[in-house]
Design an enzyme around this catalytic site. Structure first.
Site, mmCIF file in Angstrom:
data_model
loop_
_atom_site.group_PDB
_atom_site.id
_atom_site.type_symbol
_atom_site.label_atom_id
_atom_site.label_comp_id
_atom_site.label_asym_id
_atom_site.label_seq_id
_atom_site.Cartn_x
_atom_site.Cartn_y
_atom_site.Cartn_z
ATOM 1 N N GLU A 6 53.491 135.714 35.612
ATOM 2 C CA GLU A 6 54.363 136.846 35.959
ATOM 3 C C GLU A 6 53.607 138.170 35.855
ATOM 4 O OE1 GLU A 6 57.518 135.764 33.278
ATOM 5 O OE2 GLU A 6 57.921 134.016 34.539
ATOM 6 N N ASN A 66 58.138 131.606 24.706
ATOM 7 C CA ASN A 66 57.923 132.888 25.382
ATOM 8 C C ASN A 66 59.284 133.428 25.820
ATOM 9 O OD1 ASN A 66 57.246 134.975 27.082
ATOM 10 N ND2 ASN A 66 56.316 133.680 28.660
ATOM 11 N N HIS A 93 49.740 135.734 31.856
ATOM 12 C CA HIS A 93 50.881 134.962 32.337
ATOM 13 C C HIS A 93 51.031 135.179 33.838
ATOM 14 C CE1 HIS A 93 54.964 133.585 32.979
ATOM 15 N NE2 HIS A 93 54.834 132.904 31.850
ATOM 16 N N GLU A 128 49.914 126.497 33.321
ATOM 17 C CA GLU A 128 51.271 126.744 33.793
ATOM 18 C C GLU A 128 51.291 126.795 35.315
ATOM 19 O OE1 GLU A 128 53.807 128.663 30.495
ATOM 20 O OE2 GLU A 128 52.950 130.262 31.693
ATOM 21 N N GLY A 148 60.223 128.399 35.458
ATOM 22 C CA GLY A 148 61.585 128.894 35.677
ATOM 23 C C GLY A 148 62.292 128.239 36.848
ATOM 24 N N SER A 188 59.053 124.868 32.863
ATOM 25 C CA SER A 188 60.283 124.078 32.776
ATOM 26 C C SER A 188 60.243 122.988 31.694
ATOM 27 C CB SER A 188 60.634 123.476 34.140
ATOM 28 O OG SER A 188 60.883 124.512 35.076
ATOM 29 N N LYS A 223 60.011 136.234 27.128
ATOM 30 C CA LYS A 223 59.961 137.136 28.294
ATOM 31 C C LYS A 223 60.788 138.393 28.004
ATOM 32 C CE LYS A 223 58.971 133.153 31.078
ATOM 33 N NZ LYS A 223 58.935 132.520 32.384
HETATM 34 P P1 PGA Z 1 59.862 128.261 31.779
HETATM 35 O O1 PGA Z 1 58.708 129.356 31.578
HETATM 36 O O2 PGA Z 1 59.804 127.332 30.605
HETATM 37 O O3 PGA Z 1 61.139 129.065 31.827
HETATM 38 O O4 PGA Z 1 59.575 127.552 33.066
HETATM 39 C C1 PGA Z 1 57.453 129.005 31.046
HETATM 40 C C2 PGA Z 1 56.590 130.226 30.964
HETATM 41 O O5 PGA Z 1 56.687 131.081 31.853
HETATM 42 O O6 PGA Z 1 55.802 130.396 30.016
#
Ligand code: PGA
Length: 266
Positions: free
Chosen positions: A97, A9, A95, A167, A173, A213, A11
Site C-alpha cells: 500500500e 498490521n 508495504h 505479500e 484485503g 488474507s 493499517k
Molecule cells: P490482509 O492484509 O490480511 O487484510 O489481506 C495483509 C497486509 O496487508 O499486511
C-alpha cells in the site's frame, strides 16, 4: 528451526483509545503463549500508548512506516529514533500500500531499512507481485528485484535478523489467499536468493512470513510449509479474538525447540 512470527498490521484503523482497549484485552488472552513471537502494528499515534499497555508482556509493537532522516524539516514524517523511543521494536517497511498509494520505490525501501537498522528497530520488509505480474509469469523476477534492491548494502548478520514478508498484492484485503504451495514456492525462492547473496547463516535465520488474507481458518495450513515462518495479518488482526486465534494456531508450528526469538519476549 525458526520461531513462528505473527504480526498484526492494523493499517489506518483504531483510535488511541480503541488501540489501548484492544492491547489490554489481547495481552491477557496471550499471556501464557510461548513459542510464538507476537507483534502488533498500530497507527503511529497509538504506538506509544499501545507499547505502554503491553509493557512487560509477550507482545511487541511495530510502527507501520518511517522516514529515513533522523529529524529535520520533513512535514508529516516520523523517524526511526522517534518510533524507537515511543516503544516500537519493529517497523513495517515497503508495504504494497505504501508502494502503490504513496509511490514508494525499492530505493526508498532500502533507505528506510538502513535507517531502521541504524536505530536498532527490527525491519519487517514487504515484497510481493501484483496480479498482472503473476499472470505475466514475472513473480520470481519481481521478488528478485525487490529483495536485491531493498536489501542492498546489508550485511549477512543483519539479514539473519530480518523479517521479510511475502505479500502477493492480489491476496491483500481481497479474501483471495495464496495456496500453501504458492506461498512455499515464493518463500523458498526468496530464501534461495538470500543464501546466494548473503550466505547460509543469513538464509537459515531470516524469517520469511506470509501476508495476504490470513485468517484463523487458513493459518495452520500456511504455516506448516517449511519456509513459511509466520504471518503478517491485516484485516483479521483487527478483531482481538480472531488475532488471538491465529496466534494460537501458530504455536509450535515449527516443533517445540524454536530458536530464540527476535523480540526476546517469547
Ligand atoms: P490482509 O492484509 O490480511 O487484510 O489481506 C495483509 C497486509 O496487508 O499486511
Amino acid at each position: 528451526m525458526r520461531t513462528p512470527f505473527i504480526a498484526g498490521n492494523w493499517k489506518m484503523f483504531k483510535t488511541v483509545h480503541e488501540a489501548v482497549v484492544y492491547a489490554k484485552e489481547f495481552r491477557s488472552l496471550v499471556k501464557d503463549v510461548t513459542g510464538v513471537e507476537i507483534v502488533v502494528a498500530p497507527p503511529f499515534l497509538a504506538v506509544h500508548a499501545v507499547a505502554e499497555a503491553l509493557r512487560n508482556s509477550n507482545v511487541a509493537v511495530a510502527a507501520q512506516d518511517l522516514y529515513w532522516e533522523r529529524e529535520g524539516a520533513f512535514t508529516g514524517a516520523v523517524s526511526a529514533p522517534m518510533i524507537k523511543e515511543a516503544g516500537a521494536e519493529f517497523v513495517i517497511i515497503g508495504h504494497s500500500e505504501r508502494r502503490r498509494l504513496f509511490g514508494e520505490t525499492d530505493q526508498a525501501v532500502n533507505r528506510k531499512l538502513l535507517a531502521a537498522l541504524a536505530a536498532n528497530v527490527g525491519p519487517i520488509v514487504c515484497v510481493g507481485e501484483t496480479l498482472e505480474e503473476r499472470e505475466a509469469g514475472q513473480t520470481l523476477a519481481v521478488l528478485d528485484r525487490q529483495v536485491r534492491a531493498g536489501l542492498d548494502g546489508l550485511t549477512a548478520e543483519t539479514v539473519a535478523d530480518l523479517v521479510v514478508a511475502y505479500e502477493p498484492v492480489w491476496a491483500i484485503g481481497t479474501g483471495k489467499v495464496a495456496t500453501a504451495a504458492q506461498a512455499q514456492e515464493a518463500h523458498a525462492h526468496i530464501r534461495g536468493r538470500l543464501r546466494q547473496w548473503f550466505g547460509a547463516h543469513a538464509a537459515d535465520h531470516c524469517h520469511i512470513v506470509y501476508g495476504g488474507s490470513v485468517k484463523p481458518d487458513n493459518i495452520a495450513e500456511l504455516i506448516q510449509e517449511p519456509d513459511v515462518d509466520g504471518a503478517l495479518v491485516g484485516g483479521a488482526s483487527l478483531d482481538v479474538k480472531g488475532f488471538w486465534n491465529i496466534v494460537m494456531k501458530s504455536q509450535h508450528a515449527q516443533g517445540p525447540q524454536g530458536t530464540p526469538g527476535k523480540t526476546g519476549k517469547s
